[in-house]
Design an enzyme around this catalytic site. Sequence first.
Site, PDB file in Angstrom:
ATOM      1  N   ARG A   1      27.348  -3.729  76.379  1.00 53.40           N
ATOM      2  CA  ARG A   1      28.047  -2.448  76.606  1.00 53.40           C
ATOM      3  C   ARG A   1      29.452  -2.677  77.164  1.00 53.40           C
ATOM      4  NH1 ARG A   1      31.173   0.725  77.538  1.00 53.40           N
ATOM      5  NH2 ARG A   1      31.023   2.830  78.404  1.00 53.40           N
TER       6      ARG A   1
ATOM      7  N   LYS B   1     -10.461  13.495  73.520  1.00 52.88           N
ATOM      8  CA  LYS B   1      -9.549  12.359  73.559  1.00 52.88           C
ATOM      9  C   LYS B   1      -8.296  12.631  74.380  1.00 52.88           C
ATOM     10  CE  LYS B   1      -9.098   9.416  70.376  1.00 52.88           C
ATOM     11  NZ  LYS B   1      -8.576   8.740  69.173  1.00 52.88           N
TER      12      LYS B   1
ATOM     13  N   SER C   1      -5.992  15.159  70.432  1.00 55.87           N
ATOM     14  CA  SER C   1      -6.346  14.891  69.045  1.00 55.87           C
ATOM     15  C   SER C   1      -6.552  16.217  68.332  1.00 55.87           C
ATOM     16  CB  SER C   1      -7.627  14.054  68.981  1.00 55.87           C
ATOM     17  OG  SER C   1      -8.184  14.078  67.684  1.00 55.87           O
TER      18      SER C   1
ATOM     19  N   ARG D   1      37.683  -7.007  53.779  1.00 57.57           N
ATOM     20  CA  ARG D   1      36.788  -5.862  53.936  1.00 57.57           C
ATOM     21  C   ARG D   1      35.716  -6.015  52.875  1.00 57.57           C
ATOM     22  NH1 ARG D   1      39.929  -1.787  53.744  1.00 57.57           N
ATOM     23  NH2 ARG D   1      40.349  -1.920  55.970  1.00 57.57           N
TER      24      ARG D   1
ATOM     25  N   ARG E   1      28.157   5.345  74.434  1.00 62.47           N
ATOM     26  CA  ARG E   1      27.609   6.561  75.033  1.00 62.47           C
ATOM     27  C   ARG E   1      26.087   6.540  75.042  1.00 62.47           C
ATOM     28  NH1 ARG E   1      32.122  10.236  71.763  1.00 62.47           N
ATOM     29  NH2 ARG E   1      33.845   9.777  73.214  1.00 62.47           N
TER      30      ARG E   1
END
Length: 442
Positions: A185, A283, A277, A316, A121
Amino acid sequence: MTSAADTGLLAPGWAGSPADGATGDGAVLRALLDAEAALTRAQSRLGLAPARAADAVTEAADPARFDARSLAERARAGGNPVIPLVAGLTKAVGEEYGPYVHRGATSQDILDSALMLVAARTLDLLLADLARTERALARLAAEHRDTAMPGRTLTQHAVPTTFGLKAAGWRALVLDARDRITAVRDGLPAQLGGAAGTLAAFGAYGAADPLVLPEAYARELGLRAPLMPWQTLRTPVADLAGCLAFATGALGKLAEDVLTLSRTEIGEVTEGSGGGSSAMPHKANPVRSTLIAAAARRAPQLAATLYGSLAAGDERPAGAWHAEWEPLRDLLRLTGGAARDAAELTEGLRVRPDVMRAHLGLTHGLIVSERLSAELAPVLGRARAKELLTELARRTYAEDRTLGELLAEVPELKDVDLGSLTDPARYTGSAGALTDRALERR
């Protein structure tokens, strides 16, 4: 004072991005519940559970019924959040169909499948932002195909190049990232193996051919069917680590170039809407580039943790699996945030061709010395051309004059078109053709 959820207070790079919503605790909880409901539905489709059980579990798998904070705290007892989630979901389903919740599965089946859902997703959203970035860079490359600027090597002016070629190069990296992410994906798999990856429990519960259950489960989730259980074969996680770290680094290259080119003393590009800034009102900081550059510095270390978990022992592992969860989510967030910022950066980037042209003259014409060495050798002889250019290079700075002016005083060159030879904009090589070729890629 109660603790707040992770709001991204110290993570402006991903806060508020599409990836933020797709990776938060609510999204993970949604994916865990989706994984549980899909398992019951898959078993129902194969005749291993009543249809009403599938409906009951799917209806009960509503994130609003569950407290993510409570699940997180109770996860300490068993080391993962699936155990308390199953208890809560079973209770929510009710006595009649509760036994069909999580039947035959183990915690890793659900958590791995849920994280693959979260990744899928998030990657879909990330790819959309990469597409925005690619389109913006294609436009910049075409528009500035012949905009000459200094090429810089080891921080110094080298020979002229074009901004179009630079933008085309950025785009090529974005497309490389897109291709890698798309491949990963499309291959993200569901995980289903039972206690030790043998599918034994599903056979015990009546499955004539347990091998068909992972395929049915994957279809329910919209993920790829695994060839075999991968609870300690962590290729999918390593593939995610690789494509995400690459994508963040590719966007980091773009950001680093913009940071350099937008320095006050260079000013060849500026971000469309720089940040302010707290102390200096004048800036306009290149904030988007800064956040992307920060992500590019963090991503490799997160990917390294995921690669380190490939060494997962037994059927595992104790620790290797658990070490993946947070870095994977952080990497998805970082890359998603960087993609969002890259889209905004490139869509608003302001290019200043006049400044680029002016900077081509900062070396008094020496930026084309490579060309002059090649062009004058047949006229003066190789040794004489080298000797002359070395002497004139010294004099350009000593006398504050251009190389073209000094060359014009050399009698042997009175018939040479020095104007063309010393014009940096006429020495960009095949930059235009290379840009055209790069833009042919879709």
